[in-house]
Enzyme design. Sequence first.
Site, PDB file in Angstrom:
ATOM      1  N   GLN A 148      -4.713  -8.328  -3.373  1.00  0.00           N
ATOM      2  CA  GLN A 148      -5.229  -7.266  -2.504  1.00  0.00           C
ATOM      3  C   GLN A 148      -6.529  -6.669  -3.071  1.00  0.00           C
ATOM      4  OE1 GLN A 148      -4.352  -6.212   0.436  1.00  0.00           O
ATOM      5  NE2 GLN A 148      -2.457  -7.361   0.737  1.00  0.00           N
ATOM      6  N   SER A 149      -7.346  -7.515  -3.647  1.00  0.00           N
ATOM      7  CA  SER A 149      -8.557  -7.066  -4.322  1.00  0.00           C
ATOM      8  C   SER A 149      -9.532  -6.350  -3.394  1.00  0.00           C
ATOM      9  CB  SER A 149      -9.256  -8.280  -4.949  1.00  0.00           C
ATOM     10  OG  SER A 149     -10.571  -7.964  -5.353  1.00  0.00           O
ATOM     11  N   ASN A 150      -9.909  -5.120  -3.754  1.00  0.00           N
ATOM     12  CA  ASN A 150     -10.961  -4.410  -3.028  1.00  0.00           C
ATOM     13  C   ASN A 150     -12.305  -5.107  -3.207  1.00  0.00           C
ATOM     14  OD1 ASN A 150      -9.275  -2.322  -2.095  1.00  0.00           O
ATOM     15  ND2 ASN A 150      -9.532  -1.169  -3.986  1.00  0.00           N
TER      16      ASN A 150
END
Length: 277
Positions: A114-116
């Site tokens: 879920q990397s920004n």
Amino acid sequence: MVAVGQPPSRRYDYTPPKWARDKLEHFPTAGRLHMANLPTPLYQWSTGTSIKSAGMTPSILQRLEELDITLYIKRDDMTGGCETGGNKIRKLEFLLADALERGYQKVVTIGGEQSNHCRATASACRMVGLEPHLILRTPRANEIQQATKETEGGIGYTGNILFDRMVGSSIYTCTPGEYGRVGSKQLLDRLCSHLEETSGGKVYPIPVGGSNGLGTWGYIEGVEELISQWTSIESKPSLDHLVFACGSGGTAAGISIGTALAFEALPGLSPPTVHAI
């Protein structure tokens, strides 16, 4: 000042702050994109008195007021919309300018499931005409890679992954074990080589978090923005501590270098203590 109506892919010449030019080398030669909404606001945060006087439950920050501490918040969550907002776009303004200047067509980067950073990179790439490829680290990688349309176990459509899909990212996965054994740089290099061999085109690697020497300029420049806002505050408070979240270290490097050099050049002001959490 950015000219109204210019495309996001337009590169602008970049002149570092004087205090950086005097001390640093290897300036961003490809210029800079203007994709972030800057400057982001600097707010003084209410620590409790006004809330208590209005008859409401006191803020948990009231203790700061009792200790004679004033809290300001630099709203870098407001650098962009939900697709690019956060600290990553400051780095990407320099990184993607470099990719465009050098004639790359595709970008590869890496991060958590879920990397920004991956979400912001993919969205920014599409804005400037680059093709995004993402390596996402997840303990479900083996299950995901074995999944078909008829079976359970796909990477899904929630959170940042939904944004990644909406902008047409090509998504690859690795396990935390693979990430630890092989290393993020080697994984990036392998995918770049694979893409160049199989589909052609130049592929630009961006490290986890956009954290390399070039990306660091995003927050070296961010310090200049903060100082301009801080010195315009009428009450002229002292800036004693800077506190921010830290993951891959690029933001921390930029802020640490920036504050050390900038405050050295400001007579009568001591540099704040930097806290990377």
